[in-house]
Design a protein around this motif. Structure first.
Motif, PDB file in Angstrom:
ATOM      1  N   ASN A   5      79.090  13.629   9.211  1.00 18.88           N
ATOM      2  CA  ASN A   5      80.061  13.123   8.238  1.00 18.88           C
ATOM      3  C   ASN A   5      81.490  13.233   8.774  1.00 18.88           C
ATOM      4  O   ASN A   5      82.441  13.377   8.006  1.00 18.88           O
ATOM      5  N   ARG A   6      81.636  13.162  10.096  1.00 17.85           N
ATOM      6  CA  ARG A   6      82.940  13.166  10.742  1.00 17.85           C
ATOM      7  C   ARG A   6      83.072  11.945  11.643  1.00 17.85           C
ATOM      8  O   ARG A   6      82.078  11.426  12.159  1.00 17.85           O
ATOM      9  N   ASN A   7      84.318  11.529  11.847  1.00 14.32           N
ATOM     10  CA  ASN A   7      84.607  10.422  12.754  1.00 14.32           C
ATOM     11  C   ASN A   7      84.221  10.828  14.175  1.00 14.32           C
ATOM     12  O   ASN A   7      84.593  11.911  14.625  1.00 14.32           O
ATOM     13  N   PRO A   8      83.491   9.986  14.899  1.00  9.45           N
ATOM     14  CA  PRO A   8      83.058  10.371  16.248  1.00  9.45           C
ATOM     15  C   PRO A   8      84.210  10.523  17.235  1.00  9.45           C
ATOM     16  O   PRO A   8      84.031  11.098  18.306  1.00  9.45           O
ATOM     17  N   ASN A  23      82.812  31.767  25.751  1.00 10.14           N
ATOM     18  CA  ASN A  23      82.903  30.715  26.781  1.00 10.14           C
ATOM     19  C   ASN A  23      81.725  29.728  26.759  1.00 10.14           C
ATOM     20  O   ASN A  23      81.431  29.086  27.763  1.00 10.14           O
ATOM     21  N   GLN A  24      81.060  29.617  25.605  1.00 16.62           N
ATOM     22  CA  GLN A  24      79.901  28.709  25.503  1.00 16.62           C
ATOM     23  C   GLN A  24      80.160  27.515  24.563  1.00 16.62           C
ATOM     24  O   GLN A  24      79.240  26.753  24.269  1.00 16.62           O
ATOM     25  N   GLN A  25      81.385  27.364  24.077  1.00 15.11           N
ATOM     26  CA  GLN A  25      81.689  26.237  23.186  1.00 15.11           C
ATOM     27  C   GLN A  25      81.425  24.912  23.904  1.00 15.11           C
ATOM     28  O   GLN A  25      81.566  24.826  25.127  1.00 15.11           O
ATOM     29  N   PRO A  26      81.033  23.885  23.150  1.00 16.43           N
ATOM     30  CA  PRO A  26      80.727  22.605  23.796  1.00 16.43           C
ATOM     31  C   PRO A  26      81.951  21.990  24.473  1.00 16.43           C
ATOM     32  O   PRO A  26      83.041  21.972  23.911  1.00 16.43           O
ATOM     33  N   THR A  27      81.743  21.512  25.681  1.00 15.88           N
ATOM     34  CA  THR A  27      82.797  20.815  26.432  1.00 15.88           C
ATOM     35  C   THR A  27      82.949  19.403  25.873  1.00 15.88           C
ATOM     36  O   THR A  27      82.073  18.916  25.133  1.00 15.88           O
ATOM     37  N   PRO A  28      84.038  18.703  26.203  1.00 21.81           N
ATOM     38  CA  PRO A  28      84.160  17.292  25.780  1.00 21.81           C
ATOM     39  C   PRO A  28      82.966  16.441  26.209  1.00 21.81           C
ATOM     40  O   PRO A  28      82.526  15.559  25.465  1.00 21.81           O
ATOM     41  N   GLU A  29      82.424  16.745  27.381  1.00 19.43           N
ATOM     42  CA  GLU A  29      81.250  15.995  27.862  1.00 19.43           C
ATOM     43  C   GLU A  29      80.027  16.276  26.993  1.00 19.43           C
ATOM     44  O   GLU A  29      79.236  15.379  26.689  1.00 19.43           O
ATOM     45  N   GLU A  30      79.880  17.536  26.581  1.00 20.04           N
ATOM     46  CA  GLU A  30      78.755  17.910  25.720  1.00 20.04           C
ATOM     47  C   GLU A  30      78.899  17.286  24.336  1.00 20.04           C
ATOM     48  O   GLU A  30      77.918  16.821  23.746  1.00 20.04           O
ATOM     49  N   VAL A  31      80.138  17.263  23.816  1.00 19.45           N
ATOM     50  CA  VAL A  31      80.373  16.609  22.520  1.00 19.45           C
ATOM     51  C   VAL A  31      79.986  15.135  22.612  1.00 19.45           C
ATOM     52  O   VAL A  31      79.307  14.600  21.727  1.00 19.45           O
ATOM     53  N   ALA A  32      80.391  14.461  23.692  1.00 14.05           N
ATOM     54  CA  ALA A  32      80.060  13.041  23.880  1.00 14.05           C
ATOM     55  C   ALA A  32      78.543  12.837  23.961  1.00 14.05           C
ATOM     56  O   ALA A  32      78.001  11.863  23.424  1.00 14.05           O
ATOM     57  N   CYS A  72      81.994  18.737  16.352  1.00 15.26           N
ATOM     58  CA  CYS A  72      81.027  19.772  16.745  1.00 15.26           C
ATOM     59  C   CYS A  72      81.662  21.117  16.380  1.00 15.26           C
ATOM     60  O   CYS A  72      82.473  21.659  17.143  1.00 15.26           O
ATOM     61  N   PRO A  73      81.349  21.651  15.216  1.00 13.40           N
ATOM     62  CA  PRO A  73      82.033  22.851  14.720  1.00 13.40           C
ATOM     63  C   PRO A  73      81.912  24.029  15.686  1.00 13.40           C
ATOM     64  O   PRO A  73      80.862  24.246  16.299  1.00 13.40           O
ATOM     65  N   THR A  74      82.999  24.789  15.816  1.00 18.18           N
ATOM     66  CA  THR A  74      82.978  25.990  16.648  1.00 18.18           C
ATOM     67  C   THR A  74      83.071  27.265  15.808  1.00 18.18           C
ATOM     68  O   THR A  74      82.855  28.359  16.310  1.00 18.18           O
ATOM     69  N   THR A  75      83.387  27.095  14.518  1.00 19.39           N
ATOM     70  CA  THR A  75      83.402  28.240  13.600  1.00 19.39           C
ATOM     71  C   THR A  75      82.660  27.878  12.322  1.00 19.39           C
ATOM     72  O   THR A  75      82.618  26.712  11.919  1.00 19.39           O
ATOM     73  N   ALA A  76      82.103  28.903  11.673  1.00 17.32           N
ATOM     74  CA  ALA A  76      81.457  28.724  10.375  1.00 17.32           C
ATOM     75  C   ALA A  76      82.534  28.629   9.301  1.00 17.32           C
ATOM     76  O   ALA A  76      83.721  28.809   9.567  1.00 17.32           O
TER      77      ALA A  76
END
Length: 261
Positions: free
Chosen positions: A74-77, A106-115, A92-96
């Protein structure tokens, strides 16, 4: 059958989307997450159970497999914030909701992973949503889209105090016909409290797909979880749910009648 979602077909021009009802996290993503994140506490719990009457009414339902922690459907890509000036969760939420971290250090999704997640999880859901609305529009000439959500009654990150019970969002009246909005306002939903375009005005789905001039009418309902659960746990309360479902059915019937009028 698609691994990303389940679509139950109906026979009227109405679709209920439940984009935050999914609970699964793929193992490779779960391995990068905290123990608390794996409990997916910010799920819109039991949406499929609350709206289980819709199938008998001939309404299409669309339900995702994966948690909003994987990607928020439910977010803009492109990552654009939903509410300017407010506290927002990311694509891609990083916090609850309680601001605790979802990822290990250091495991948050990278821009490439988000894509990658947009392509693998976001796009299939929105493709079937787009195709189903187009099919219903072609078949029936008019479509109503209900985006069904729920949230804890107290989330200080997003709002002060206790949230009203029924929170209707129509992008400040831009996503559906004023006649439909007035029909909803006329419903007697007591003893539950209601708000229209308050803290929740409708997310990306409501705003992107609601095109009343093209006879596609979208509305979001953010239901307070205290109306059907034992907060703050995710335990379903059968007695509470039975009562609120009577009013949900009244609301959904209003939408279905408008779709068929």
């Amino acid at each position: 059958m698609n691994a990303n979602y389940s679509l139950v077909k109906g026979n009227i021009g109405m679709l209920i989307s439940m984009p935050h009802n999914g609970q699964q996290i793929p193992e490779a993503i779960a391995d990068t997450m905290t123990t608390s994140a794996r409990r997916v506490v910010d799920t819109d719990w039991y949406m499929d159970k609350l709206y289980d009457f819709a199938t008998a009414m001939g309404i299409y339902t669309l339900n995702p497999t994966y948690s909003r922690y994987v990607i928020d459907l439910n977010r803009n890509p492109n990552g654009e914030a939903l509410y300017i000036g407010e506290n927002n969760t990311e694509l891609c939420p990083t916090t609850a909701f309680d601001l605790s971290p979802l990822y290990l250090k250091n495991q948050q999704p990278t821009p490439e992973e988000v894509a990658r997640r947009v392509k693998q999880y976001w796009q299939p859901y929105h493709q079937v949503l787009t195709e189903t609305l187009a099919l219903l529009k072609q078949q029936y000439g008019k479509v109503v889209l209900l985006d069904a959500h729920s949230i804890l009654s107290h989330v200080p990150r997003f709002f002060d105090g206790q949230l009203p019970d029924f929170n209707f969002g129509t992008a400040d009246g831009k996503s559906c016909d004023s006649v439909l909005l007035n029909n909803i306002r006329a419903l007697d939903l007591s003893p539950y409290s209601c708000a229209f375009n308050g803290r929740f005005k409708g997310g990306y789905i409501t705003r992107a797909y609601g095109k009343p001039t093209d006879n596609i009418h979208a509305i979001q309902l953010e239901l307070s979880q205290h109306t059907y659960m034992n907060e703050p746990s995710n335990q379903y309360n059968q007695q509470k749910a039975a009562q609120v479902k009577q009013h949900l059915k009244k609301f959904v019937t209003c939408l279905a009648d408008f779709a068929q009028r």
